[in-house]
Design an enzyme around this catalytic site. Sequence first.
Site, PDB file in Angstrom:
ATOM      1  N   GLY A 146       0.774  -1.219  -0.049  1.00 22.99           N
ATOM      2  CA  GLY A 146      -0.182  -0.098  -0.058  1.00 22.99           C
ATOM      3  C   GLY A 146       0.808   1.299  -0.152  1.00 22.99           C
ATOM      4  O   GLY A 146       2.058   1.234   0.327  1.00 22.99           O
ATOM      5  N   CYS A 151       5.150  -6.068   1.852  1.00 23.64           N
ATOM      6  CA  CYS A 151       5.522  -4.707   1.632  1.00 23.64           C
ATOM      7  C   CYS A 151       4.686  -4.074   2.847  1.00 23.64           C
ATOM      8  O   CYS A 151       4.993  -4.350   4.307  1.00 23.64           O
ATOM      9  CB  CYS A 151       5.579  -4.139   0.418  1.00 23.64           C
ATOM     10  SG  CYS A 151       6.120  -2.518   0.441  1.00 23.64           S
ATOM     11  N   TYR A 152       3.573  -3.216   2.663  1.00 23.61           N
ATOM     12  CA  TYR A 152       2.799  -2.622   3.455  1.00 23.61           C
ATOM     13  C   TYR A 152       2.437  -3.709   4.489  1.00 23.61           C
ATOM     14  O   TYR A 152       2.160  -3.346   5.747  1.00 23.61           O
ATOM     15  CB  TYR A 152       1.915  -1.655   2.807  1.00 23.61           C
ATOM     16  CG  TYR A 152       1.045  -1.039   3.996  1.00 23.61           C
ATOM     17  CD1 TYR A 152       1.281   0.377   4.433  1.00 23.61           C
ATOM     18  CD2 TYR A 152      -0.189  -1.417   4.604  1.00 23.61           C
ATOM     19  CE1 TYR A 152       0.610   0.888   5.351  1.00 23.61           C
ATOM     20  CE2 TYR A 152      -1.065  -0.813   5.517  1.00 23.61           C
ATOM     21  CZ  TYR A 152      -0.476   0.529   5.941  1.00 23.61           C
ATOM     22  OH  TYR A 152      -1.184   1.166   6.869  1.00 23.61           O
ATOM     23  N   HIS A 199       8.239  -7.883  -3.301  1.00 20.04           N
ATOM     24  CA  HIS A 199       6.900  -8.256  -3.946  1.00 20.04           C
ATOM     25  C   HIS A 199       7.051  -9.697  -4.747  1.00 20.04           C
ATOM     26  O   HIS A 199       7.661  -9.378  -5.977  1.00 20.04           O
ATOM     27  CB  HIS A 199       6.707  -6.992  -4.831  1.00 20.04           C
ATOM     28  CG  HIS A 199       6.118  -5.726  -3.964  1.00 20.04           C
ATOM     29  ND1 HIS A 199       4.921  -5.537  -3.781  1.00 20.04           N
ATOM     30  CD2 HIS A 199       6.911  -4.675  -3.857  1.00 20.04           C
ATOM     31  CE1 HIS A 199       4.663  -4.425  -3.242  1.00 20.04           C
ATOM     32  NE2 HIS A 199       5.776  -4.016  -3.253  1.00 20.04           N
ATOM     33  N   GLU A 257       4.692 -10.977  -6.122  1.00 17.22           N
ATOM     34  CA  GLU A 257       3.639 -11.100  -7.179  1.00 17.22           C
ATOM     35  C   GLU A 257       4.164 -10.524  -8.442  1.00 17.22           C
ATOM     36  O   GLU A 257       3.444 -10.667  -9.688  1.00 17.22           O
ATOM     37  CB  GLU A 257       2.251 -10.344  -6.865  1.00 17.22           C
ATOM     38  CG  GLU A 257       2.473  -8.827  -6.743  1.00 17.22           C
ATOM     39  CD  GLU A 257       3.100  -8.441  -5.146  1.00 17.22           C
ATOM     40  OE1 GLU A 257       3.679  -9.108  -4.662  1.00 17.22           O
ATOM     41  OE2 GLU A 257       2.745  -7.041  -4.938  1.00 17.22           O
ATOM     42  N   VAL A 300     -13.045 -10.022 -26.776  1.00 18.29           N
ATOM     43  CA  VAL A 300     -12.951 -11.315 -26.118  1.00 18.29           C
ATOM     44  C   VAL A 300     -14.064 -11.220 -24.884  1.00 18.29           C
ATOM     45  O   VAL A 300     -15.043 -12.352 -24.756  1.00 18.29           O
ATOM     46  CB  VAL A 300     -11.716 -11.412 -25.293  1.00 18.29           C
ATOM     47  CG1 VAL A 300     -11.530 -12.506 -24.462  1.00 18.29           C
ATOM     48  CG2 VAL A 300     -10.557 -11.284 -26.306  1.00 18.29           C
ATOM     49  N   ASP A 301     -14.132 -10.213 -23.987  1.00 20.84           N
ATOM     50  CA  ASP A 301     -15.164 -10.200 -23.010  1.00 20.84           C
ATOM     51  C   ASP A 301     -16.575 -10.241 -23.446  1.00 20.84           C
ATOM     52  O   ASP A 301     -17.217 -11.119 -22.803  1.00 20.84           O
ATOM     53  CB  ASP A 301     -14.917  -8.847 -22.239  1.00 20.84           C
ATOM     54  CG  ASP A 301     -13.322  -8.783 -21.483  1.00 20.84           C
ATOM     55  OD1 ASP A 301     -12.752  -9.861 -21.695  1.00 20.84           O
ATOM     56  OD2 ASP A 301     -13.117  -7.668 -21.207  1.00 20.84           O
ATOM     57  N   SER A 315     -17.670 -11.440 -26.034  1.00 20.63           N
ATOM     58  CA  SER A 315     -17.917 -12.754 -26.684  1.00 20.63           C
ATOM     59  C   SER A 315     -18.094 -13.913 -25.723  1.00 20.63           C
ATOM     60  O   SER A 315     -19.053 -14.734 -25.749  1.00 20.63           O
ATOM     61  CB  SER A 315     -16.981 -13.040 -27.617  1.00 20.63           C
ATOM     62  OG  SER A 315     -16.694 -12.139 -28.509  1.00 20.63           O
ATOM     63  N   LYS A 370      -8.752 -11.522 -17.058  1.00 24.20           N
ATOM     64  CA  LYS A 370      -8.628 -11.773 -18.642  1.00 24.20           C
ATOM     65  C   LYS A 370      -8.108 -12.999 -18.935  1.00 24.20           C
ATOM     66  O   LYS A 370      -8.897 -13.623 -19.682  1.00 24.20           O
ATOM     67  CB  LYS A 370      -7.847 -10.699 -19.039  1.00 24.20           C
ATOM     68  CG  LYS A 370      -7.852 -10.469 -20.265  1.00 24.20           C
ATOM     69  CD  LYS A 370      -9.084  -9.744 -20.870  1.00 24.20           C
ATOM     70  CE  LYS A 370      -9.182  -9.224 -22.403  1.00 24.20           C
ATOM     71  NZ  LYS A 370     -10.025  -8.269 -22.572  1.00 24.20           N
TER      72      LYS A 370
END
Length: 521
Positions: free
Chosen positions: A54, A81-82, A167, A169, A224-225, A227, A367
Site C-alpha cells: 500500500g 511490503c505494507y 513483492h 507477485e 474477448v469479454d 464474446s 482476463k
Amino acid sequence: MTDTIIVLDFGSQYSQLIARRVRETHVYAVLLPWDTPQEQVLAYQPKGFILSGGPLSVYDPEAPYIQDFIIQSNLPLLGICYGLQALTKALGGKVAPAYNREFGSAELLGIKPSLLLNGNDGPSVWMSHGDRIEEVPPGFEVLARTANSPIAAMGDEARAYYGLQFHPEVRHTPSGAKILGRFVLDICKCNGDWYPESIIDQTVNRIQNQVGNAKVLSAVSGGVDSSVATALVQKAVGNQLTAVYVDTGLMRKNENRWVDQAFRKNLGSNLIMMDASQTFFSNLSGVTDPELKRSIIGETFIRIFESKARELGNPPFLVQGTIYPDVIESRAAERKQAQRIKTHHNVGGLPERMNFDLVEPLRYLFKDEVRIIGEYLGLPSELVWRQPFPGPGLAVRCLGALTPERVSKLQKADAIFTEVLSNAGLLIQRTGDDAPMEGTAQSFAVLLPVKAVGVMGDQRTYEEVIALRAITTDDFMTADWARLPYDLLAEVSNRIVNEVQGVNRVVFDVTSKPPATIEWE
Ligand code: XMP
C-alpha cells in the site's frame, strides 16, 4: 466449498496481481478491501490471508490496519511490503523510515530455509518501499535480508505468520510465483484444484436463476469479454438470448467473420448483424477531435441499440462483459483508495442510459481466465486470444477525418502488420500455465493525418503515413514498446507501401507509456 485465499487490499497497484498469481497455482483467491466487515470476509471460509502492499506509512494517521478478527482467526497470514509492516506493527515489532528508499531489483541474502523460502529463491527480488522493519515482533525470526533491508523476510512458523518486504507477485521477482505457491499450498494447505472452467456450471446455474424465462439481449463487439460473456449466457438460456452486433464501419478487417463464426452455429437467427457504417460515417463527418469522436460514436451506438431493443420488445436483461479488474477498479475508485493511473474509457456506456438488469457472468474472472473459458466453450481461438481493441474502434487510430477510404486504408495496413506478427508467433498466445501470455500484448497500425513526399518508379508521390505501434505490458497501465526484429519491420513496411494504395511511408513508434499512451488518440 472451494479452498479460498483472501487477499486484503491495502491500496497497492499490485494487489490484483497477487490474486492472479494465487489463482495461477489453482487456488481461488478473492481481493477484498482491507476494512471489509468480518461477516463478509469469513463468509468465504478462507484458508489464509495475504495482506497487500500500500502507498502509506503505517504511522500515517489515515493508515489502514489489520482488523482484529483477522489475527484472531488463527489462520495463516502473509504480509507483503505494507502488509508486512502492518503485521509488524500489529504484533509488537518496530517499523521505521528507511534511510534509503529501496526501489527496483535487490539481491536476497542469507536465506534461512522455512516453509516459505528456500535457498534457491532469488537472488533477484523486486523492492518498492520507504519504511522498513527494524525489529521483528515476538515469536518471529528473520528469514532473509537485502543490502538495504536487514529484514527482507520474516516468519513465525508456529503461528504460520510470514512477511516479505519484497513483492513476490511481480515478474521481476523470478521465484515469486513459487513463494506464493508455497504459502497457499504448503502453509495454508489449499487443495490446488481450482480451474477457471470449474466456475462454468456454477455460473450457468446462477444465470438461469437470475433470468428465469425472460429474454436477454447482448451486444457483441468481437471483443474477448463480450464474446465469452455471450457464449456463457447462451449456454445457460439458449434461444432466450439475442445477440446484436453493430458494424460501425470502424472494426478491424475480418471482424464480422469472427463474430459470425463464433455465434451463428449456436444462435442461428438470434444473431443479428447490423451494418450501421453509413450512419457512423455520416455522424462523424468532418470530426477530428478525439474526444468528440468518442462521444459521437457512443451516442450513435446507444441510439442504434435502443431502437433494435425496442424492435425486439425491450428484453429486460442485458449481458455485460464486466471482468474482475473492472469490478476492483470501480470499487477502488468509489473508495478513492488505490491511486488511479488511467481513467476508464467505456464507449457505448449502455447500462447508465437504458433500463436493463445486468447479467455479468465474468465478474469474478481475470482476463486470461476469461480466455480459457472462451476456449472451453468452443469459441474460435483467433477470437479468444485476440488483443484488446478500444470501444471506439479504428476511429482513434485513424487520426484526422474519418472517411470510408481512410479507414479502409488503415484496415489493410493493420491486417498486414497483424499477419506478419502472427506468422512470427508474436501476437498474444497461450504458452502454458506459468506464463499464459507472451509476444506483443497489443499491436496495431495508425493512419496519420499528414502527407509525406516519396518516389515510386520515377514518379513523385505525396501520400499518407502509417505508424506501427507494438507494446509489451502486463496490465496496460504502463507499457514498453516491443523490440520487434528489424527484418520483421522491414517486411511489414515493404508490404504496406506496396499493397496499400495511398501510403508511401511507414514509421515505428518507440515511445513507452508513460509518457505516451498506448493509443494515439
Ligand atoms: P491508453 O491509450 O489509455 O490505452 O494507454 C490503454 C488500453 O485501453 C484501450 N483504450 C480504450 N478502450 N475505449 C476502450 O474501450 C476507449 O476509448 C479506449 N482508449 C484506449 C487501449 O486499446 C489499451 O488497451
